[in-house]
Design a protein around this motif. Sequence first.
Motif, mmCIF file in Angstrom:
data_model
loop_
_atom_site.group_PDB
_atom_site.id
_atom_site.type_symbol
_atom_site.label_atom_id
_atom_site.label_comp_id
_atom_site.label_asym_id
_atom_site.label_seq_id
_atom_site.Cartn_x
_atom_site.Cartn_y
_atom_site.Cartn_z
ATOM 1 N N PRO A 1 39.906 57.281 32.908
ATOM 2 C CA PRO A 1 41.131 57.470 32.130
ATOM 3 C C PRO A 1 40.970 56.836 30.739
ATOM 4 O O PRO A 1 40.260 55.840 30.578
ATOM 5 N N ASN A 2 41.596 57.429 29.732
ATOM 6 C CA ASN A 2 41.463 56.893 28.373
ATOM 7 C C ASN A 2 42.812 56.628 27.704
ATOM 8 O O ASN A 2 42.906 56.548 26.491
ATOM 9 N N VAL A 3 43.863 56.470 28.526
ATOM 10 C CA VAL A 3 45.194 56.194 27.973
ATOM 11 C C VAL A 3 45.431 54.685 27.944
ATOM 12 O O VAL A 3 45.468 54.027 28.992
ATOM 13 N N ILE A 4 45.561 54.130 26.741
ATOM 14 C CA ILE A 4 45.844 52.703 26.571
ATOM 15 C C ILE A 4 47.354 52.513 26.626
ATOM 16 O O ILE A 4 48.088 53.092 25.823
ATOM 17 N N THR A 5 47.820 51.703 27.563
ATOM 18 C CA THR A 5 49.270 51.515 27.750
ATOM 19 C C THR A 5 49.826 50.508 26.740
ATOM 20 O O THR A 5 50.387 49.473 27.094
ATOM 21 N N HIS A 6 49.634 50.826 25.467
ATOM 22 C CA HIS A 6 50.092 49.958 24.383
ATOM 23 C C HIS A 6 50.199 50.795 23.122
ATOM 24 O O HIS A 6 49.816 51.965 23.128
ATOM 25 N N LEU B 1 40.452 46.463 29.242
ATOM 26 C CA LEU B 1 39.667 45.997 30.404
ATOM 27 C C LEU B 1 40.047 46.777 31.658
ATOM 28 O O LEU B 1 39.200 47.063 32.506
ATOM 29 N N LEU B 2 41.335 47.134 31.757
ATOM 30 C CA LEU B 2 41.804 47.890 32.928
ATOM 31 C C LEU B 2 41.234 49.302 32.960
ATOM 32 O O LEU B 2 41.177 49.929 34.014
ATOM 33 N N LEU B 3 40.807 49.822 31.793
ATOM 34 C CA LEU B 3 40.255 51.184 31.718
ATOM 35 C C LEU B 3 38.743 51.224 31.948
ATOM 36 O O LEU B 3 38.173 52.290 32.166
ATOM 37 N N SER B 4 38.084 50.075 31.863
ATOM 38 C CA SER B 4 36.626 50.049 31.957
ATOM 39 C C SER B 4 36.131 50.358 33.368
ATOM 40 O O SER B 4 36.748 49.952 34.356
ATOM 41 N N CYS B 5 34.994 51.081 33.416
ATOM 42 C CA CYS B 5 34.407 51.366 34.733
ATOM 43 C C CYS B 5 33.208 50.463 35.012
ATOM 44 O O CYS B 5 32.453 50.663 35.949
ATOM 45 N N SER B 6 32.988 49.446 34.131
ATOM 46 C CA SER B 6 31.948 48.444 34.424
ATOM 47 C C SER B 6 32.612 47.116 34.785
ATOM 48 O O SER B 6 33.827 46.990 34.697
ATOM 49 N N SER B 7 31.791 46.155 35.163
ATOM 50 C CA SER B 7 32.319 44.839 35.544
ATOM 51 C C SER B 7 32.884 44.117 34.317
ATOM 52 O O SER B 7 32.231 44.030 33.277
ATOM 53 N N THR B 8 34.110 43.610 34.442
ATOM 54 C CA THR B 8 34.761 42.904 33.323
ATOM 55 C C THR B 8 34.845 41.399 33.595
ATOM 56 O O THR B 8 35.634 40.695 32.973
ATOM 57 N N TYR B 9 34.007 40.930 34.530
ATOM 58 C CA TYR B 9 34.055 39.524 34.945
ATOM 59 C C TYR B 9 33.823 38.565 33.774
ATOM 60 O O TYR B 9 34.595 37.633 33.563
#
Length: 309
Positions: free
Chosen positions: A170-175, A184-192
């Motif tokens: 998904p590419n919709v930024i809720t802002h 970070l919520l849209l990323s499909c990699s580790s955001t640790y």
Amino acid sequence: TMSNQTLVTQFILQGFSEHPEYQVLLFGCFLSLYTVALTGNILIILAITLNPGLHTPMYFFLFNLATMGIICTSSIMPKALQGLVSQQSTISYGGCMAQLYFLTWAASSELLLLTVMAYDRYAAICHPLHYGTMMSKAFCSLLAAGVWMLCAFNTAIHTGLMLRLDFCGPNVITHFFCEVPPLLLLSCSSTYVNSIMIVLADAFYGILNFLMAIVSYGFIISSILKMRTSEGKQKAFSTCSSHLIVVCMYYTAVFYAYISPVSSYNAEKSKLAGVLYSMLSPTLNPIIYTLRNKEVKAALRKLFPFFQN
């Protein structure tokens, strides 16, 4: 699995599209805030630059704060206004990262500078006889340069960590602008690693920085209360009351939005806080400092004779 997925090249800024009935009203409010923020901060910069009487530490830092306010609000407002008049607001991947960098740089610099300004007021009120040596021109320049460079470096780390992430779903930024938690919520990699760095930045900017400002004001209030004359108390308090109002306003917005983990991100809450610190603060800063400051008002009247009040 990544080879079968298409990486995102642009994002859609949700903005306030879920409230279409308020679009016109919001456009009017945002445009007014942006106009006042730009005008107010430019006037403060001109007044301080062109008036030798305002070439003191307090006004030097106010000059920097006004510059940061312009960068902060200008990094998001043109795109936000465009989003309110168009059907769908899109931003390229590169544009999103650039917006993220300049907004974070300016906003974090403002937080740090407010603490530096608190120290300046502490030196002026608690150590008036040593103020000239404590806040020398070289030291003030070093503090201001340190704020800009430290925040530029910190922001470069956060933006660099964001650039290494993959966005493939998904590419919709809720802002209404590019911000770290919704990205970070849209990323499909580790955001640790990103999340760890956010916690460290929150601890430094939101807690340690805030405590330093509070400690400075604790000493200031204690020093004011020890003054013998009511006239002295009033004069001392008037020199730092504007700054105290701005500190309280700014940190209220920051604590409301960011002192919480990314997992508990709330889009509506974050949008409101975004309006407070990215638009309302840069708009109100020049108004608060000007209305409560005879020297700035006198400098503006000298520059623009039609400023009678």
